[in-house]
Write a protein that holds these residues in place. Structure first.
Motif, short mmCIF file in Angstrom:
data_model
loop_
_atom_site.label_atom_id
_atom_site.label_comp_id
_atom_site.label_asym_id
_atom_site.label_seq_id
_atom_site.Cartn_x
_atom_site.Cartn_y
_atom_site.Cartn_z
N LEU A 1 4.29 -9.18 -10.89
CA LEU A 1 3.44 -7.99 -10.75
C LEU A 1 3.61 -7.29 -9.41
O LEU A 1 3.76 -6.06 -9.36
N VAL A 2 3.57 -8.04 -8.32
CA VAL A 2 3.65 -7.42 -6.99
C VAL A 2 5.00 -6.75 -6.75
O VAL A 2 5.05 -5.60 -6.29
N GLN B 1 5.02 -3.59 -8.66
CA GLN B 1 4.13 -2.62 -8.02
C GLN B 1 4.84 -1.90 -6.87
O GLN B 1 4.74 -0.67 -6.74
N LYS B 2 5.57 -2.65 -6.07
CA LYS B 2 6.29 -2.05 -4.94
C LYS B 2 7.42 -1.14 -5.42
O LYS B 2 7.61 -0.04 -4.89
N LYS C 1 6.11 2.19 -7.03
CA LYS C 1 5.58 3.10 -6.02
C LYS C 1 6.71 3.79 -5.27
O LYS C 1 6.64 4.99 -4.96
N MET D 1 2.39 4.99 -9.90
CA MET D 1 2.11 3.79 -9.11
C MET D 1 0.85 3.16 -9.70
O MET D 1 0.17 3.77 -10.52
N PHE D 2 0.55 1.94 -9.28
CA PHE D 2 -0.64 1.30 -9.84
C PHE D 2 -1.26 0.32 -8.86
O PHE D 2 -0.61 -0.19 -7.96
N ASP D 3 -2.57 0.10 -9.07
CA ASP D 3 -3.30 -0.97 -8.41
C ASP D 3 -3.72 -1.96 -9.48
O ASP D 3 -3.74 -1.63 -10.68
N ILE D 4 -4.07 -3.16 -9.06
CA ILE D 4 -4.42 -4.23 -10.01
C ILE D 4 -5.86 -4.67 -9.79
O ILE D 4 -6.28 -4.88 -8.65
N PHE E 1 -4.74 -2.44 -14.98
CA PHE E 1 -3.87 -1.61 -14.15
C PHE E 1 -4.55 -0.24 -13.96
O PHE E 1 -4.90 0.42 -14.95
#
Length: 408
Positions: free
Chosen positions: A189-190, A193-194, A197, A203-206, A220
């Protein structure tokens, strides 16, 4: 034969069902499929044999050095053997991506053709599909990042998407890797995510959703990140968006479903919509806090079917009192003890008759309710036993009389 133009501005367009299929492909394998898909034209009615120039293809995929046919042949050979799974109603279908690959060594090209089964998921799409520019995925280095991009791009306008971790693992083809959630987050996931972006238009936050102390769901939170110089969509993309964007009704239903912890496909929502959008939304709002419904999709379907058949009273029973309460009330008419098989038969008939569902759905609902139903009615579930002919005739007469009393 159609020579592929491997241009980053090409659009990839897939049906949402294909995006949500369960599969695992390597990063190069995914890029091959997406490069092919980006060359499909909206007017195409059938797949063509696509010809890829090796040098241009290597450049697009970021592969360095002189093209090596042996390596490419191994890649396409493995891709020919990969299948993915689609769930269509009660069928799980396994499908190959490609049906044909040929190497033209003297010309420096490869001929590739999609499997014909993929036609409805890649050709002449009018609704329930997602489009994005090829440039958003060709620079990604992780196969997981590509899949996460597609799954989130599909919900970009909704701005959020929630998955059970088990479901997300299946979609990513990551069921057997990083079993501990902490490792899955840091390794899958991380990094995705990077990458998203830095290299894509979203882009997303968790947000982690826990059951007790265990993380069981991931939400997400999706944001658009348009790059400078790419703010204006082409007229063609604007027209695509008109069909891409889920209707307000679909957005509302999916959000209500998320709150209940279920993911609803466009197909299911469309089947409910014929019963009236207001009826669907009102019912879903009403059962948001219900904890006694084990199968929300089946429950909503049963209530809507009963309602559409002008059985408002029966729908109200299902909606307000629940199936369990109704069956208990019905079966308590009996004056004597009832064997478990008799209760099962009567319960299924009652569900079919009063809630307008077929036998399979009635049987499914009964199995969900059986444990509580038997406990409340003090019914003992028994194994099959042998009895004498005389005992059988006596029991048959008693139950025939009981049945008449039930139906009178």
């Amino acid at each position: 034969m159609h020579v592929i133009e491997a241009k980053e501005e090409n659009l990839v367009t897939k049906s949402n069902m294909l995006i949500e299929a369960n599969y695992k492909l390597g990063v190069v394998e995914q890029k091959i499929i997406l490069c092919l898909a980006s060359n499909i034209q909206p007017t195409d009615s059938d797949f063509k044999t696509y010809t890829l120039p090796i040098k241009e293809f290597n450049k697009l995929l970021g592969l360095k050095g002189t093209p090596k046919y042996s390596e490419l042949r191994q890649t396409t050979k493995e891709l020919m053997q990969k299948v993915f799974e689609l769930r269509i109603q009660k069928k799980v279908i396994q499908v190959a991506w490609l049906s044909y690959v040929a190497y033209n060594e003297t010309e420096g090209t490869i001929d590739i053709r999609f499997d014909p089964f993929l036609r409805p998921y890649l050709l002449e799409l009018k609704k329930e599909f997602t489009s994005y520019k090829l440039e958003n995925v060709v620079k990604l280095k992780s196969s997981y990042a590509i899949r996460i991009y597609e799954l989130l791009k599909q919900y970009e306008k909704l701005q959020e998407r929630t998955f059970l971790i088990t479901d997300l693992r299946k979609m990513l083809g990551a069921e057997d890797v990083y079993p501990a959630y902490g490792n899955f987050k840091q390794r899958v996931l991380v990094p995705a995510q990077k990458e998203l972006k830095k290299k894509t238009d979203i882009m997303f936050d968790i947000e982690e959703v826990k059951t007790g102390r265990k993380v069981t769901k991931i939400k997400f939170l999706i944001k658009s990140s348009k790059k400078k110089g790419n703010q204006q969509l082409s007229l063609f993309e604007d027209n695509l968006q008109e069909f891409q964007l889920p209707s307000l009704f679909i957005q509302q239903v999916k959000k209500l479903g998320m709150k209940m912890g279920i993911q609803l496909s466009d197909e299911i929502i469309r089947s409910w919509e014929k019963h009236g959008q207001d009826n669907v939304l009102a019912l879903m709002e009403k059962i948001q806090e219900r904890t006694d419904i084990d199968n929300p999709v089946g429950y909503i379907t049963a209530v809507l079917n009963a309602s559409s058949s002008n059985e408002r009273e029966k729908a109200t029973v299902a909606e307000n009192d629940g199936l369990l309460t109704h069956l208990i009330s019905h079966l308590r008419k009996s004056k004597g003890p009832m064997p478990d098989w008799f209760v099962k038969q009567m319960a299924i008939e009652e569900l079919q008759k009063h809630f307008n569902v077929d036998y399979d759905e009635a049987l499914h609902q009964f199995e969900l309710l059986k444990s509580n139903l038997y406990e409340i009615l003090d019914i003992q579930e028994t194994d099959t036993i042998e009895i004498s002919d005389a005992e059988f005739e006596e029991e048959q007469k008693r139950l025939a009389k009981e049945l008449l009393e039930f139906k009178s």
